[in-house]
Design a protein around this motif. Structure first.
Motif, PDB file in Angstrom:
ATOM      1  N   ALA A 242       0.761  -0.982   0.002  1.00 32.11           N
ATOM      2  CA  ALA A 242       0.100   0.043   0.037  1.00 32.11           C
ATOM      3  C   ALA A 242       0.795   1.245  -0.003  1.00 32.11           C
ATOM      4  O   ALA A 242       0.606   2.110  -0.848  1.00 32.11           O
ATOM      5  CB  ALA A 242      -0.997  -0.168   1.197  1.00 32.11           C
TER       6      ALA A 242
ATOM      7  N   LEU B  38       0.614   3.971  -2.941  1.00 32.27           N
ATOM      8  CA  LEU B  38       0.448   5.260  -2.499  1.00 32.27           C
ATOM      9  C   LEU B  38       1.482   6.242  -2.910  1.00 32.27           C
ATOM     10  O   LEU B  38       1.293   7.619  -3.403  1.00 32.27           O
ATOM     11  CB  LEU B  38       0.024   5.561  -1.024  1.00 32.27           C
ATOM     12  CG  LEU B  38      -1.312   4.914  -0.569  1.00 32.27           C
ATOM     13  CD1 LEU B  38      -1.249   4.800   0.859  1.00 32.27           C
ATOM     14  CD2 LEU B  38      -2.544   5.426  -0.843  1.00 32.27           C
TER      15      LEU B  38
ATOM     16  N   VAL C  36      -5.844   4.650  -5.193  1.00 31.94           N
ATOM     17  CA  VAL C  36      -5.517   3.330  -4.800  1.00 31.94           C
ATOM     18  C   VAL C  36      -6.610   2.811  -4.149  1.00 31.94           C
ATOM     19  O   VAL C  36      -7.546   3.307  -3.383  1.00 31.94           O
ATOM     20  CB  VAL C  36      -4.319   3.477  -3.850  1.00 31.94           C
ATOM     21  CG1 VAL C  36      -3.738   2.074  -3.319  1.00 31.94           C
ATOM     22  CG2 VAL C  36      -3.126   4.124  -4.466  1.00 31.94           C
ATOM     23  N   HIS C  37      -6.751   1.410  -4.235  1.00 29.98           N
ATOM     24  CA  HIS C  37      -8.106   0.671  -3.784  1.00 29.98           C
ATOM     25  C   HIS C  37      -7.657  -0.695  -3.336  1.00 29.98           C
ATOM     26  O   HIS C  37      -6.766  -1.119  -3.943  1.00 29.98           O
ATOM     27  CB  HIS C  37      -8.995   0.514  -5.092  1.00 29.98           C
ATOM     28  CG  HIS C  37     -10.278  -0.130  -5.040  1.00 29.98           C
ATOM     29  ND1 HIS C  37     -11.365   0.270  -4.280  1.00 29.98           N
ATOM     30  CD2 HIS C  37     -10.508  -1.325  -5.406  1.00 29.98           C
ATOM     31  CE1 HIS C  37     -12.399  -0.659  -4.274  1.00 29.98           C
ATOM     32  NE2 HIS C  37     -11.872  -1.812  -4.717  1.00 29.98           N
TER      33      HIS C  37
ATOM     34  N   LEU D 100      -5.311   3.635   2.846  1.00 31.02           N
ATOM     35  CA  LEU D 100      -6.189   3.646   1.871  1.00 31.02           C
ATOM     36  C   LEU D 100      -7.575   4.188   2.296  1.00 31.02           C
ATOM     37  O   LEU D 100      -8.038   4.039   3.214  1.00 31.02           O
ATOM     38  CB  LEU D 100      -6.219   2.158   1.222  1.00 31.02           C
ATOM     39  CG  LEU D 100      -5.176   1.298   0.970  1.00 31.02           C
ATOM     40  CD1 LEU D 100      -5.548  -0.139   0.341  1.00 31.02           C
ATOM     41  CD2 LEU D 100      -4.433   2.151   0.025  1.00 31.02           C
TER      42      LEU D 100
END
Length: 265
Positions: free
Chosen positions: A63, A67, A79-80, A98
């Motif tokens: 993540a 990011l 971002v998912h 997130l």
């Protein structure tokens, strides 16, 4: 450019003939390829982390990389977290920074799916994020009321739909869903529809298209081809994988009509 918000990319209105690509990423090579392709195509895009896979590999590190890449990109990148089936995945993703998450209860009975997705939506909204939910396959007109009820009772911010290429004519069903629902529609099984089917889905009003299977296949084939040739080292093979992925993502962005739309989100 500051990292984009998923809902700002999807917009508040039905599609005007294009959709945002949401691309599965598993490592730095995937992240780089998607970001490079989006910048080349001047297209908005979404980096998608699979909940279970990312948790096994280290969600926080992946993540952070996604990011960071999104924040440095010259085009809007969000971002998912995709397909979270447990609340601890949602909490871990929120802790990792997130703000767009999916809770997937589509394999559960409808009532249980609604109950758990409602709880997940409350958790995510309390954490300052937005949430995507999923009911299942859109089989016929009788499902419209079910999808409408699901969105109303769960208060999700977007809804995933699965379309069957062997089912009834789904384009009018998607158009009706777009008219009936106050949230954007997301396509989750685009790889089975083919290019013509993807274009049809976008024309019908799909706002976000998830791309997963094709990316993994393209990357694996490119890396294995280089390794089997005996002409390069593993690092060179990874670069071949990045090149193949970048080309694949660029093709998908053009197919979705999002090339050149970076300023439209």
């Amino acid at each position: 450019m500051p990292r984009a918000n998923v809902m700002s990319l999807l917009g508040k209105h039905p599609s005007d003939g294009w959709a945002v690509g949401c691309f599965a990423v598993y490592n730095l090579e995937f992240i780089r390829a998607v970001t490079d392709a989006a910048e080349i195509e001047a297209a908005p895009a979404i980096l998608s982390l699979d909940a279970e896979d990312s948790s096994r590999r280290g969600l926080e590190a992946l993540a952070a990389a996604a990011l960071h890449a999104a924040g440095r990109a010259s085009v809007p990148i969000a971002v998912h977290l995709n397909h979270a089936k447990r609340f601890d995945f949602l909490l871990a993703a929120l802790d990792a920074g997130l703000d767009s998450l999916m809770f997937d209860g589509s394999a559960l009975p409808l009532e249980e799916n609604i109950d758990l997705t409602q709880k997940a939506a409350h958790l995510v909204h309390e954490g300052g994020g937005v949430i995507e939910g999923e009911v299942g396959v859109l089989n016929g007109p009788e499902d419209i009321a079910v999808f409408r009820r699901f969105v109303r009772e769960t208060e999700v911010d977007s809804l995933a739909v699965t379309l069957s290429p062997r089912g009834p004519a789904w384009e009018p069903l998607v158009r009706e869903l777009v008219r009936e629902l106050p949230v954007p529609l997301v396509l989750h099984n685009g790889s089975v529809l083919g290019e013509a089917g993807l274009k049809q889905a976008v024309r019908a009003g799909i706002r976000k298209v998830n791309v997963h299977t094709e990316l993994f296949s393209v990357f694996t084939q490119a890396v294995c081809r280089d390794m089997d040739s005996g002409q390069g080292c593993s690092l060179a093979a990874l670069e071949s994988g990045v090149d193949a992925l970048t080309s694949c993502v660029r093709n998908r962005l053009r197919l979705l009509g999002s090339s050149g739309r970076a300023g439209a989100s």
